[in-house]
Write a protein that holds these residues in place. Structure first.
Motif, PDB file in Angstrom:
ATOM      1  N   SER A   1       0.824  -1.204   0.000  1.00  0.00           N
ATOM      2  CA  SER A   1       0.000   0.000   0.000  1.00  0.00           C
ATOM      3  C   SER A   1       0.863   1.260   0.000  1.00  0.00           C
ATOM      4  N   ASP A   2       1.923   1.261   0.805  1.00  0.00           N
ATOM      5  CA  ASP A   2       2.811   2.425   0.867  1.00  0.00           C
ATOM      6  C   ASP A   2       3.573   2.628  -0.438  1.00  0.00           C
ATOM      7  N   ASN A   3       3.731   1.565  -1.226  1.00  0.00           N
ATOM      8  CA  ASN A   3       4.459   1.643  -2.499  1.00  0.00           C
ATOM      9  C   ASN A   3       3.518   1.371  -3.671  1.00  0.00           C
ATOM     10  N   ALA A   4       2.274   1.811  -3.512  1.00  0.00           N
ATOM     11  CA  ALA A   4       1.248   1.505  -4.513  1.00  0.00           C
ATOM     12  C   ALA A   4       1.641   1.982  -5.915  1.00  0.00           C
ATOM     13  N   GLU A   5       2.129   3.198  -6.024  1.00  0.00           N
ATOM     14  CA  GLU A   5       2.464   3.726  -7.346  1.00  0.00           C
ATOM     15  C   GLU A   5       3.593   2.928  -7.983  1.00  0.00           C
ATOM     16  N   ALA A   6       4.584   2.513  -7.197  1.00  0.00           N
ATOM     17  CA  ALA A   6       5.694   1.730  -7.745  1.00  0.00           C
ATOM     18  C   ALA A   6       5.204   0.404  -8.314  1.00  0.00           C
ATOM     19  N   TYR A   7       4.126  -0.119  -7.753  1.00  0.00           N
ATOM     20  CA  TYR A   7       3.548  -1.364  -8.244  1.00  0.00           C
ATOM     21  C   TYR A   7       2.526  -1.151  -9.356  1.00  0.00           C
ATOM     22  N   GLY A   8       2.234   0.103  -9.671  1.00  0.00           N
ATOM     23  CA  GLY A   8       1.255   0.387 -10.716  1.00  0.00           C
ATOM     24  C   GLY A   8      -0.170   0.399 -10.239  1.00  0.00           C
ATOM     25  N   PHE A   9      -0.389   0.484  -8.915  1.00  0.00           N
ATOM     26  CA  PHE A   9      -1.736   0.551  -8.381  1.00  0.00           C
ATOM     27  C   PHE A   9      -2.216   2.006  -8.331  1.00  0.00           C
ATOM     28  N   ALA A  10      -3.513   2.193  -8.497  1.00  0.00           N
ATOM     29  CA  ALA A  10      -4.113   3.514  -8.305  1.00  0.00           C
ATOM     30  C   ALA A  10      -3.895   3.950  -6.868  1.00  0.00           C
ATOM     31  N   ASN A  11      -3.552   5.234  -6.684  1.00  0.00           N
ATOM     32  CA  ASN A  11      -3.114   5.669  -5.362  1.00  0.00           C
ATOM     33  C   ASN A  11      -3.558   7.098  -5.106  1.00  0.00           C
ATOM     34  N   GLY A  12      -4.026   7.345  -3.902  1.00  0.00           N
ATOM     35  CA  GLY A  12      -4.333   8.695  -3.476  1.00  0.00           C
ATOM     36  C   GLY A  12      -5.586   9.275  -4.102  1.00  0.00           C
ATOM     37  N   ALA A  13      -5.794  10.572  -3.844  1.00  0.00           N
ATOM     38  CA  ALA A  13      -6.959  11.259  -4.380  1.00  0.00           C
ATOM     39  C   ALA A  13      -6.776  11.535  -5.866  1.00  0.00           C
ATOM     40  N   ASN A  14      -7.897  11.670  -6.567  1.00  0.00           N
ATOM     41  CA  ASN A  14      -7.866  11.940  -8.009  1.00  0.00           C
ATOM     42  C   ASN A  14      -9.039  12.857  -8.334  1.00  0.00           C
ATOM     43  N   VAL A  15      -8.732  14.113  -8.661  1.00  0.00           N
ATOM     44  CA  VAL A  15      -9.785  15.096  -8.901  1.00  0.00           C
ATOM     45  C   VAL A  15     -10.661  14.715 -10.084  1.00  0.00           C
ATOM     46  N   ALA A  16     -10.126  13.853 -10.979  1.00  0.00           N
ATOM     47  CA  ALA A  16     -10.900  13.454 -12.156  1.00  0.00           C
ATOM     48  C   ALA A  16     -12.051  12.526 -11.804  1.00  0.00           C
ATOM     49  N   LEU A  17     -12.107  12.054 -10.559  1.00  0.00           N
ATOM     50  CA  LEU A  17     -13.141  11.097 -10.186  1.00  0.00           C
ATOM     51  C   LEU A  17     -14.398  11.766  -9.646  1.00  0.00           C
ATOM     52  N   GLY A  18     -14.482  13.064  -9.776  1.00  0.00           N
ATOM     53  CA  GLY A  18     -15.708  13.760  -9.428  1.00  0.00           C
ATOM     54  C   GLY A  18     -16.094  13.606  -7.978  1.00  0.00           C
ATOM     55  N   PRO A  19     -17.277  13.021  -7.702  1.00  0.00           N
ATOM     56  CA  PRO A  19     -17.742  12.888  -6.313  1.00  0.00           C
ATOM     57  C   PRO A  19     -16.789  12.089  -5.429  1.00  0.00           C
ATOM     58  N   LEU A  20     -15.945  11.271  -6.050  1.00  0.00           N
ATOM     59  CA  LEU A  20     -14.991  10.455  -5.286  1.00  0.00           C
ATOM     60  C   LEU A  20     -13.589  11.069  -5.290  1.00  0.00           C
TER      61      LEU A  20
END
Length: 615
Positions: free
Chosen positions: A234-253
């Protein structure tokens, strides 16, 4: 499969010990995280058919299946006659029943599908057990306060103790992942702020209780830090290619951490990722940590499987250090061989000598082992029949394999004796080497990430050898003598603590390895011209040591007691040692070249150059 090989580098007398060859079966108890299909499904995502439809295809493998494949052991569901008794939905009480209680029930509390494991099994001493549990105690409301949380931990440990009492020697016990950092808890936290923190505290309390009672159980418990692995990923989510953190493109989420979005919300317990979820615009479970509210995706299962494999294999990687010590002790003895030959076949004289050797070997795991040795010494005539000598030796060792890089240097001190009376020949040597294992780098993978745990330690090795020969032919041209002898080699390695391996850092206990050999063969010398001689020695060797050894280990990331796992196999066997060479007089000095070969283990070759000068 290479990473599973115990690296008997330095051409030990041990056969390559692999987890594959050591463990006889993998027996699993637990809940859905370990269930390989007792309900006809696995609690992870399906793989799809390549079209993007993930409602099709088989289920992804889960972590224990990767361990089983690496060990060459089946993980088939118990309902089908296999050794995996883990069942989705099981609480710790159900797990205990599947071990030595009312039996395996489907579903939990339902009809008995198979008797409890200990009811119809005698535990194999080489079986490996894997146990988890506790999550469903929280999800079902069984563990709700300190008393019930502790009781759940005690129940799981009761199952561990039952296996131990029945003869189970290797019991892997998993802690509980942080339940507050699951999609189910995070979704609840949206409407009940503080809920996730409460659940996290409960899981932490359970893990503390599990650890405490495990340490009092007396069983050989091998802790599995599942909580640490999930946190690391989880702490290295981006290094593994996982979606990580907030994303303004997700609208309500937009403010919701993508790590806690799930792939499939059909159970109504999680927030499905609007892009990578099964109903999203671009479904892809490999972009997400969780398949549903509490279960990981197949990719996380594979990463966790790599961790389980490393837990079992790491002791065999570190176990090669004592083998390196044996190899150094053997080479220290070999550095005296040419001087003993010259004392044996030529006129007894005091002589100084220099001996250098090098070896480049393939290890059983497919890596390389390189070593070089230098010996400086002096042999002194004390009587017409006897010479005594002393030597100092230095060695450098490098091993590079898929599983490790090891550097070691040593300095050794030796004594030698040569005695000849009529046709009888007696020879002996003794030596001690102090070894500095300056760099011990152990490599392993967690999915796409390669990690290295680094450490260093010290040790020593010694040898003692004696042989008696009788010369059948004593002409100046040709000599031949049958010989018998014994050789003892011993290596000890101090314990040490490694670092840098994230969730896989260990404190290693002391190691020792010994070889006891009986040797019978023939010694021969031929003078092909003035000043030029050729030698040949061949021995049939019987190795008397025969045992599977273990090493003491402690996971430094946890406070569990130390445990033991297999590290190497001392494999008693009969093999052949052969040495051929030639020497030439250079004035009063002599230069010799020898090639040594042994078919012990994977085979061993070395080349040795010796220069001696009479005094």
């Amino acid at each position: 499969m290479r990473k599973l090989t115990a690296l008997c580098v330095a051409s030990l007398f041990c056969a390559p010990l692999s987890a594959q060859s050591y463990f006889s079966e993998l027996v699993i108890f637990g809940d859905s995280l370990l269930d390989s299909g007792n309900f006809g499904r696995r609690f992870t995502n399906k793989l799809g058919d390549g079209s993007g439809d993930y409602t099709l295809g088989p289920y992804a493998n889960i972590a224990p299946q990767y361990l089983g494949m690496a060990l060459g052991l089946a993980t088939d569901p118990a309902v089908a006659g296999g050794t995996n008794y883990a069942v989705g939905g099981y609480e710790t009480a159900d797990i205990l029943n599947s071990i030595n209680g009312t039996g395996l029930a489907l579903p939990a509390g339902g009809v008995e599908a198979r008797p409890a494991y200990l009811t119809d099994h005698t535990v194999d001493r080489n079986a490996l057990f894997l146990i988890d549990g506790g999550g469903n105690d929280f999800l079902n409301g069984t563990a709700v306060d300190q008393a019930t949380i502790v009781a759940s931990a005690q129940t799981l440990i009761a199952g561990v103790s039952a296996i131990d009492a029945a003869g189970g020697r290797f019991i892997m016990l998993s802690n509980l992942p942080d339940l507050g950092k699951t999609p189910a808890a995070q979704a609840q936290n949206l409407t009940l702020p503080g809920y996730a923190a409460t659940v996290s505290a409960g899981a932490a309390g359970y893990n503390q209780a599990l650890q405490t009672y495990a340490n009092f159980s007396g069983a050989n418990i091998i802790p599995v830090d599942l909580a640490g692995v999930i946190e690391y990923v989880s702490d290295n989510a981006e290094a593994y290619g996982f979606a990580n953190g907030a994303n303004v493109a997700l609208g309500p989420l937009a403010s919701f951490d993508q790590r806690y979005m799930c792939f499939d919300d059909s159970g109504g317990d999680c927030v499905e990722h609007p892009i990578y979820g099964i109903d999203g615009t671009n479904p892809d479970p490999d972009k997400l940590l969780f398949n549903d509210g509490v279960h990981p995706t197949g990719k996380v299962g594979e990463i966790t499987g790599d961790y389980l494999i490393d837990v079992v294999v790491a002791p065999q990687i570190v176990g090669q250090l004592s083998g390196i010590g044996i190899g150094i002790a053997r080479s220290q003895r070999d550095g005296l061989a040419q001087t003993l030959r010259e004392n044996r076949w030529f006129e007894n004289a005091s002589r100084g000598f220099i001996s250098a050797s090098g070896a480049n070997e393939d290890t059983p795991s497919g890596g390389d082992h390189e070593s070089s040795h230098l010996t400086l010494g002096y042999s002194h005539v004390v009587s017409p029949s006897m010479s005594l000598g002393a030597a100092i030796s230095m060695a450098k060792h490098e091993t590079d394999t898929d599983g490790a890089e090891i550097s070691a240097t040593s300095i050794g001190y030796s004594g030698l004796l040569s005695y000849r009376e009529n046709r009888w020949i007696a020879e002996g040597s003794v030596g001690l080497s102090v070894v500095d294992y300056s760099d011990v780098d152990r490599h392993f993978n967690l999915g796409e990430q390669s990690l290295t745990a680094t450490g260093g330690t010290e040790g020593y090795g010694w040898h003692f050898e004696g042989q008696l020969a009788y010369e059948l032919s004593a002409s100046k041209t040709f000599s031949i003598a049958p010989a018998i002898g014994a050789r003892f080699l011993n290596a000890n390695v101090d314990g040490y603590t490694e670092s840098g391996g994230a969730v896989s850092n260990y404190q290693w206990g002391e190691q020792s390895l010994q070889s006891r050999q009986l040797r019978a063969g023939v010694l021969a010398n031929l003078a092909v011209s003035d000043g030029v001689n050729v030698y040949a020695e061949v021995f049939s060797v019987s190795e008397l040591e025969d045992a599977d050894e273990t090493i003491e280990v402690r996971n430094t990331n946890l406070a569990y007691s130390s445990y033991r796992l297999p590290s190497y196999r001392a494999d008693g066997d009969t093999f052949v040692d052969l040495s051929v060479g030639a020497s030439a007089a250079i004035g009063s000095a002599r230069l010799a070249l020898n090639i040594n070969y042994s078919d012990e283990g994977e085979g061993r070759e070395s080349v040795m150059l010796n220069y001696s000068l009479p005094f």
